[in-house]
Design a protein around this motif. Sequence first.
Motif, PDB file in Angstrom:
ATOM      1  N   LEU A 454       0.826  -1.254   0.082  1.00 43.28           N
ATOM      2  CA  LEU A 454      -0.135   0.134   0.247  1.00 43.28           C
ATOM      3  C   LEU A 454       0.844   1.338  -0.083  1.00 43.28           C
ATOM      4  N   ALA A 455       2.197   1.227   0.523  1.00 39.76           N
ATOM      5  CA  ALA A 455       2.958   2.346   0.816  1.00 39.76           C
ATOM      6  C   ALA A 455       3.749   2.350  -0.501  1.00 39.76           C
ATOM      7  N   ARG A 486       8.579   5.772   2.338  1.00 38.09           N
ATOM      8  CA  ARG A 486       7.692   4.949   2.215  1.00 38.09           C
ATOM      9  C   ARG A 486       7.635   4.048   3.097  1.00 38.09           C
ATOM     10  N   ILE A 487       8.728   3.503   3.639  1.00 36.77           N
ATOM     11  CA  ILE A 487       8.942   2.781   4.806  1.00 36.77           C
ATOM     12  C   ILE A 487       7.920   3.145   6.219  1.00 36.77           C
ATOM     13  N   ALA A 488       8.394   4.513   6.220  1.00 38.20           N
ATOM     14  CA  ALA A 488       7.521   5.161   7.419  1.00 38.20           C
ATOM     15  C   ALA A 488       5.981   5.295   7.140  1.00 38.20           C
ATOM     16  N   MET A 489       5.669   5.272   5.984  1.00 35.74           N
ATOM     17  CA  MET A 489       4.095   5.154   5.656  1.00 35.74           C
ATOM     18  C   MET A 489       3.624   3.914   5.628  1.00 35.74           C
ATOM     19  N   ALA A 490       4.210   2.742   5.472  1.00 33.56           N
ATOM     20  CA  ALA A 490       3.777   1.675   5.594  1.00 33.56           C
ATOM     21  C   ALA A 490       3.854   1.277   7.106  1.00 33.56           C
ATOM     22  N   ARG A 491       4.620   1.714   7.859  1.00 35.56           N
ATOM     23  CA  ARG A 491       4.662   1.713   9.364  1.00 35.56           C
ATOM     24  C   ARG A 491       3.111   2.497   9.888  1.00 35.56           C
ATOM     25  N   ALA A 492       2.847   3.540   9.209  1.00 27.12           N
ATOM     26  CA  ALA A 492       1.519   4.206   9.593  1.00 27.12           C
ATOM     27  C   ALA A 492       0.432   3.379   9.147  1.00 27.12           C
ATOM     28  N   GLU A 522      -2.485   8.954  -1.163  1.00 26.30           N
ATOM     29  CA  GLU A 522      -3.843   8.561  -1.536  1.00 26.30           C
ATOM     30  C   GLU A 522      -4.543   7.479  -0.908  1.00 26.30           C
ATOM     31  N   THR A 523      -3.899   6.338  -0.798  1.00 25.00           N
ATOM     32  CA  THR A 523      -4.474   4.981  -0.196  1.00 25.00           C
ATOM     33  C   THR A 523      -4.601   5.250   1.179  1.00 25.00           C
ATOM     34  N   LEU A 524      -3.526   5.974   2.030  1.00 25.53           N
ATOM     35  CA  LEU A 524      -3.428   5.944   3.356  1.00 25.53           C
ATOM     36  C   LEU A 524      -4.616   6.932   3.805  1.00 25.53           C
TER      37      LEU A 524
END
Length: 579
Positions: A454-455, A486-492, A522-524
């Motif tokens: 997703l990220a 993007r890793i930080a977003m995946a974490r979120a 957008e996905t987040l």
Amino acid sequence: MSEKPVSLSATARRLLVFARAHWRMAAVQFVLAIIGTSLIIVFPGVVQWFVDDIIPNKDIPGIWRAGGLAVGAFFLREFLFYVRTRLNSNFEQRMIFDLRGQLHRKIARLPLSWFDRQSTGDILTRMADDVPATQRVILEGIEQGVTSILQILLSAVVMFYTNSTFALIVMIPTPFIAAGGWLFARWIAPRARLAREASSHMNSMLHDTVTGIRQIKSYTAEDTKQEDFNQASHGLRRAQQKLMTAWAVYSPLMGFFGSFGLVLLLGVGAYGAIQGNITTGELFKFIFLLGFFFEPIARLHGVNQTIVTGLASAERVFKILDQAGEENLEEGRPLLKPQGAIEFRQVGFGYQADKPVVHELDLIVKPRQTVAIVGATGSGKSTLFQLLTRFYDPQSGSITLDGASITEYNRVSLRDAIAYVTQDAFLFAGTIRDNLRLGKHDANDEEMWKALNLACAEDFVRRNPGGLDAQVGERGVMLSGGERQRIAMARAFLKDAPILLLDEATSAVDTKSEQLIQQALETLRQDRTCLVIAHRLSTVVSADVIYVMRQGQVLAHGSHEELIASCAYYRELASLALL
Ligand SMILES: Nc1ncnc2c1ncn2[C@@H]1O[C@H](COP(=O)(O)OP(=O)(O)OP(=O)(O)O)[C@@H](O)[C@H]1O
């Protein structure tokens, strides 16, 4: 950082209270120390037995009996010493473990305002150097201090019992030695504090060099930094030298007083033996007893130094433990099923009370809306996030979530409801998996891959031979800026919190990365309340509402089209693509 000194005895008392948690172990140590130390009086008695009894009476079997007694006493004493040493290391490690744990717990709960004033090197020094030095106060205090004092008392009692006049005469130097010890402690205490601070300053410099190594290299500042470091190192050298100078004067002076006592005994003893007031055996016994009397005094001088320097360290450890922190993160009511309605009402805040950064600020976010915040650098955008997460509390006005002030909720549930992706997308040294676990500590591989997907981070993680177990390096240096984001977003994603705070990176990433980050965002933001500090036009345009900030205040808000039409400052920002 210089701090107001507290009295040594107050610090020592606190340390004893701290050691109370292990009082059983301390009590066993104490008893063993008493038994072990009591055994020292056997040998002088045996010597007297040999000189006054066995030799004159030619008592050959007596040699075996007396010799056996002495060997037995020595053996038992050393055996008890072995047991004590084993116990001691256990006691020591438990104390260090407790103190380290308490300190870390405290540090993790201190408010951010404390970290703003503290250098990392100083904190590291307190943990790595001051904690062990603190614990030595208790250990040496018990192991060396108590056994030494016991030995002194015991030798003194036996000397008085054997011949009180002699005992009084040979103890003449003792008050001078006691006074010397007291003066020494007072003399070196401030020097010990200075040495601890100098060490901490040097460690801070080293920490800065390591974290800023890329800047040092790119500005070829190696020599300048070396000079700065040498200066700090020089400060530590001077402080240590001052300590050693004090020790160099104190130690031999006290040694001299002790030796003087021995010579005094020989002179007075010889005179007494000639006069017939003391037997030769008693004189021999006295010589040994006096050795046993002064030997622990010499040891106490060393203990004195360890204790005084250790107390300076203990002071620094207690200074942190005494700070007011977010002790009870669970205090307040839980935030159940947050909807994400956020309101800032007339909020005023400054990191220093007299320097407001945000003032009279109003901002409203409806549930599941995406609100973009734009404004020049330093206008206070990130500060809003720090207030919403209660890293800091505003000095005036109020912030509400779902209609209630955020101060009513406990910090744990408030922060659990928020996923905060910071601008620097900080990653911890370790693997990608370790970093993702911060979002959900029990996430399985499947969930992690889904979050990475997703990220828009799945591809590059799969390409890496280490996969989820690939090391990211300190602060994530082994990844590119876009990858870190993007890793930080995946974490979120894994955290799956109803409110998302995203501080968009200002640093330029290539167009492909930007697209991927945008897609991830957008996905987040779907089905979440989302606040984005936006630096890219693409993010702003897709937001429901845009807030324009200038100098800590909201200048205007509305949609992109509305603001283009009505706000000149926004038009300027948009035209410069400085969002
Ligand atoms: N921890 C701090 N201690 C003291 N002052 C601070 C601290 N953090 C930020 N400031 C000051 O507060 C002001 C607002 O900072 P803030 O980080 O909120 O700005 P920003 O709009 O997010 O900027 P940017 O877009 O550059 O991230 C700045 O003047 C900054 O110097």
